[in-house]
Structures are given as structure tokens and as C-alpha cells.
Design an enzyme around this catalytic site. Structure first.
Site, short mmCIF file in Angstrom:
data_model
loop_
_atom_site.label_atom_id
_atom_site.label_comp_id
_atom_site.label_asym_id
_atom_site.label_seq_id
_atom_site.Cartn_x
_atom_site.Cartn_y
_atom_site.Cartn_z
N SER A 115 0.84 -1.20 0.00
CA SER A 115 0.00 0.00 0.00
C SER A 115 0.87 1.24 0.00
O SER A 115 2.08 1.18 0.23
CB SER A 115 -0.89 0.01 1.24
OG SER A 115 -0.10 0.30 2.38
N LYS A 116 0.21 2.36 -0.26
CA LYS A 116 0.93 3.63 -0.25
C LYS A 116 1.56 3.89 1.11
O LYS A 116 2.64 4.44 1.22
CB LYS A 116 -0.05 4.75 -0.62
CG LYS A 116 0.55 6.13 -0.50
CD LYS A 116 -0.26 7.17 -1.22
CE LYS A 116 -0.11 8.55 -0.63
NZ LYS A 116 1.20 8.86 -0.07
N ARG A 117 0.86 3.42 2.15
CA ARG A 117 1.38 3.63 3.50
C ARG A 117 2.73 2.93 3.72
O ARG A 117 3.59 3.45 4.42
CB ARG A 117 0.36 3.18 4.55
CG ARG A 117 -0.04 4.31 5.46
CD ARG A 117 -1.07 3.90 6.48
NE ARG A 117 -2.33 3.52 5.85
CZ ARG A 117 -3.04 2.44 6.20
NH1 ARG A 117 -2.60 1.63 7.14
NH2 ARG A 117 -4.18 2.17 5.60
#
Ligand code: GLU
Length: 510
Positions: free
Chosen positions: A261-263
Site C-alpha cells: 500500500s501507499k502507507r
């Protein structure tokens, strides 16, 4: 006759293209080129609620940057357009009607509130053969009433009529045969009168058929939709030309299980987007591979190996080699860990292979950023400086820290090195060294090194101390490439100037 290979990358412009989407585009491209086929870019923008301005341009720019060429698309044109779904409403309307007329789809008038109430009332409610009779649709209502509702312009959706009790087979070139029972499928919405637009499923199937797509290569997250798609092909009578399915393995977090994910990128410090993305709503900026200093060739090579291998240990492959070797035989079923450190290694490797002159051109803007005008130096000087330090870098920007001293004289000296290498008698020895250097008829590395080392030996000086003091004076710290290569490039005058400055400026603290 074998059909010409035609594949499509079909992103929805709902935000920046994720790095996983880039890998999907790449595999489509490699497969198309491998088989002398066509790569189509189709914009799937039927979900107007999720449309994000700028996303389509972003997709085009990303693919262009990476060298993923498109044969047919919105910009490129082609014989099977329009290539943007919002411009194909008439086509979809026709095919929705065809399914209704054939009794394979039906009108449903249930309002969102009614559906909501039903879901609250019945646990795990699914709109299907067992429940559709109790809902408000053209199968449960009298024909008269349906006509009245339609004539009055009542909003409706068209649902696909799934027949229960069927085994649905999906043949996937990576996963093999997957069989599911049609009973678990719901009567999916194919069309909404409110937006006069089809849903993803219908538009996707109709377009793949009309665009003569032979292979549907996409992320694993679309595998659950595949049985429905198979049934749609069948309902249209297109089973004979149904494309082969290829569902690519997920990209996983670098340090554990679960989807990338972007996180993860924010947390571990790597981009998950090809280009920097400026969110039009929030104004937030997300890092991109391009702006972070990655070469497109390195990104392509890195991504190609996330879920595929050439059948041996070869890692460094340019795009032509990738095309030549690509096949689904060596694609894995299981997810690929996003080993972003490997991405850096690829960038390093491609930078090393790049001719120094090319690297020097990439370095010039970095010099300017640091207030140095590249015009003040010859191209040859910059090229040789870059060549000497490039083995230490993963990114062009890192050339600055490594090559800075070639362009600006030290304004301070590493205190630790001063403490260790600059003693009371060092200034006198450096004066002497200046004398030796100024006497040299040939300042080249090969010619100067034996003379200077000879002088040190003859005087009985400590080799390490003298050479490190020399380096400290010229570089500002005790690091860098071979000392005599540095001085050869800088020349006698600059070397002596720096020695004099160091003699004047370095003061050993007592
Ligand atoms: N529009 C879908 C997406 O955004 C396409 C999926 C497919 O390739 O069928 O990925």
C-alpha cells in the site's frame, strides 16, 4: 488461423496509477511485443463518481516515461475506437438491450432504500435466483407494471440473470483451471439508467470482444470477477472468441504479508507511484520513481522480475531482452514481495553501465541546484569527475556529495580527520609536498604517484599520515577516489592552491 495477439491495459482514471498497475501494463506490453501483437490502452471511466481529473494524463505520461509503447488508444487512435468508455454509451446500450431481449438480463426497480432495508432484514442478502422473486423487477412484476414504470422514466438498473447450479470454468494461463459454482454469484448490475452508463463488467466484456482482445492480463484482484465474465461471454454467444485469462500475482508489502500500500511506501521511504502525483483535492504530493531519481530502464527491469523470472538467475535485462524472454510459464501464482532495496540496486547497476558522458549530462542540473555553473568546467572535466565516483552512487543526486570537491574547494575540514591526521609538523611537510608537486614535469597520476611516494620514503615520513593530510587538504575529508587520479584531474595549480589554503586554515585544537 491463429489470431493476432491483442492485449489491453484498461485502467480506471480514479487516481494516480499505482506501481502494481504499471507492472500490469508492462506485462501486457512484453507479451504483445513477444508475439508481434498489439497493445491497446483503454480508459475505463464508467464510474463517474470516482473520476479524478488529471489521472488520464498521468497514465499516459507514466507509460511514455517507462517506454511502454501503445499501439491503439485515445491518443494513438486505431480501428476499434473510441478507446474511452464514456464515449461508447451507444454501443453499450445496444448490448444491454440484446441481453434483455434474450432473457439473460432484466430490469430492476428496487430503490437504494429498499435494498438497504432488505440487507438489514436478511443476513448475507444476495440478489440472485433465490431472492429475485421477492424484489421489484421485470421478472417478478406483471409486464404491464414494468411497462408503466419504464414509460414513466422510473430509474432502474439492468441485472444479469445468473442461472444457479452451473459449474463455471475459468482457464487462467498462470493458475490453470479454476471452477466455481454459479450459485455463489449474484445478479450483478450491468447498467444504470441514472447515469446511462454500464458498470465495469458489461463495458469490459463488450469492449474486449469488440476490440478483438485475445489475452486479458490483469491483477489478481480481478480473479473473482472472471466467472461472471465467462458467463457474460456465453450469454452474448461469444464463448468461441473468449480471451485467455491471466491473473498476475499480487505485489506484497516488503516486510511481511498483505498487499503493498501507499502507507508502506511512506513508512519505509520508497515511492509507490511512477511519477510524482499532486492530488487535485487535498493538494498532497506523493513521491514518484521519476522524481526520486530512478532511471526508467531500471524501474522496468525491477518490475519485470516482481512475479516473473526468465527461467534462470539472470537479473539485468534491457527491454529487448525482457521481450525476448517473457512468457507466462515463469510467472508465479504467489504474491511477489516488493523488495524496494532491489530497485535501488537496479538503479545503481544501470547508472554504472551508462556512459560517463551521459551521466555527466544528468549531473549538470544537480550542479546547478548546488550553485555551481557547469559552464565553468569543461565537459571532459565533469565527465571524468563523475566517472571516478559513480561506483558509490545509487542515484544521480548522490553524485553531488561524492564529487562536490572537484567543483568547490573545501570550506571546512572533517574535524575527526584533522585530529587524527594533522599534527604540528604537518604544515611544514605539506609545504615540502608543494615543492615536490611543483617540480613535477608530468602531473598525471601514473607519473606523479611514484615521485611523491619516493619522496615520502626517502624522508622516512609516515605514508598514511602524509597521504591522509594531503587528501584532507584537497578533498576536505579522508574519503574519495585514488588521490593521484584526483590531483591529475584538478591539475597542479588547483592542488597547490588547496594545500596552501589548508596550511593557512587548519588549526589543530590543543
Ligand atoms: N478498469 C479495471 C482496472 O481499473 C480493469 C480491470 C481489467 O483489466 O479487466 O484495473
Amino acid at each position: 488461423m491463429e489470431r493476432e495477439v491483442r492485449v489491453r491495459f484498461a485502467p480506471s482514471p480514479t487516481g494516480p496509477l499505482h506501481i502494481g498497475g504499471v507492472r500490469t501494463a508492462l506485462y501486457n506490453y512484453l507479451f504483445a511485443r513477444r508475439h508481434g501483437g498489439k497493445m491497446i490502452l483503454r480508459i475505463e471511466d464508467t464510474d463517474s463518481q470516482r473520476f479524478v481529473p488529471g489521472a488520464e494524463d498521468y497514465i499516459n505520461e507514466s507509460l511514455a516515461w517507462l517506454g511502454i509503447g501503445i499501439d491503439e488508444g485515445v491518443r494513438e487512435g486505431g480501428d476499434y475506437g473510441p478507446y474511452k468508455q464514456s464515449e461508447r454509451r451507444d454501443i453499450y446500450r445496444r448490448y444491454v438491450q440484446q441481453l434483455i431481449d434474450a432473457g439473460r438480463a432484466y430490469y430492476a426497480f428496487d430503490t437504494p432504500a429498499e435494498l438497504e432495508a432488505k440487507r438489514a432484514e436478511v443476513a448475507n442478502f444476495q440478489y440472485d435466483a433465490s431472492t429475485r422473486g421477492s424484489m421489484r423487477n421485470s421478472l417478478s412484476l406483471p409486464a404491464e407494471e414494468v411497462k408503466t414504470l419504464l414509460d414513466a422514466g422510473t430509474p432502474y438498473v439492468v441485472r444479469f440473470k445468473i442461472e444457479p447450479g452451473r459449474d463455471v470454468e475459468v482457464n487462467d494461463l498462470i493458475r490453470g483451471k479454476v471452477v466455481i459454482k454459479s450459485d455463489i454469484l449474484d445478479d450483478k448490475v450491468l447498467y444504470k439508467s441514472a447515469d446511462d452508463l454500464p458498470t465495469y463488467h458489461l463495458a469490459n466484456i463488450v469492449d474486449d470482444h469488440l476490440m478483438l482482445i485475445t489475452h486479458v492480463i490483469r491483477g489478481e484482484e480481478w480473479l473473482p470477477s472472471a466467472p461472471l465474465h465467462v458467463l457474460l461471454y456465453e450469454a452474448f454467444g461469444w464463448s468461441d472468441t473468449m480471451p485467455s485469462f491471466v491473473h498476475l500475482p499480487l505485489l506484497l508489502k516488503p516486510d511481511g504479508k498483505g498487499k503493498l500500500s501507499k502507507r508502506d511506501g511512506d513508512r519505509l521511504g520508497f515511492p509507490v507511484f511512477p511519477l510524482e502525483w499532486h492530488d487535485p483535492k487535498s493538494g498532497n504530493i506523493s513521491a514518484g520513481y521519476r522524481e526520486s531519481g530512478y532511471l526508467p530502464e531500471a524501474v522496468v527491469n525491477f518490475l519485470a522480475l516482481l512475479g516473473w523470472n526468465p527461467g534462470d538467475d539472470t537479473e539485468v535485462m534491457d527491454i529487448d531482452t525482457l521481450i525476448q524472454k517473457f512468457s507466462f510459464d515463469h510467472c508465479s501464482k504467489s504474491g511477489a514481495k516488493f523488495a524496494y532495496e532491489k530497485g535501488k540496486w537496479f538503479n545503481h547497476t544501470y547508472l554504472q553501465a551508462m556512459p560517463d558522458a551521459e551521466l555527466a549530462e544528468l549531473f549538470k542540473p544537480v550542479m546547478r541546484q548546488h550553485g555551481v555553473n557547469p559552464e565553468d568546467f569543461s565537459d571532459e572535466y565533469i565527465r571524468r569527475a563523475v566517472g571516478m565516483v559513480k561506483s558509490r552512487i545509487n542515484f544521480v543526486s548522490e553524485l553531488w556529495d561524492n564529487a562536490r570537491f572537484f567543483f568547490v574547494e573545501p570550506d571546512c575540514y572533517d574535524p575527526k580527520a584533522v585530529k587524527k591526521r594533522w599534527s604540528e609538523d604537518t604544515p611544514a611537510i605539506m609545504e615540502e609536498l608543494i615543492g615536490v608537486l611543483e617540480q613535477l614535469p608530468d602531473f598525471s597520476s601514473a607519473a606523479s604517484e611514484p615521485v611523491v611516494l619516493g619522496w615520502i620514503a626517502e624522508k622516512g615520513y609516515h605514508l598514511g599520515n602524509v597521504m591522509n593530510a594531503f587528501r584532507l587538504a584537497v578533498v576536505g575529508e579522508c574519503k574519495g577516489p585514488h588521490m593521484f587520479d584526483i590531483t591529475e584531474l584538478m591539475g597542479c595549480e588547483e592542488t597547490v592552491k588547496r594545500l596552501r589554503k589548508a596550511i593557512k586554515d587548519i588549526h589543530q585544537e590543543a
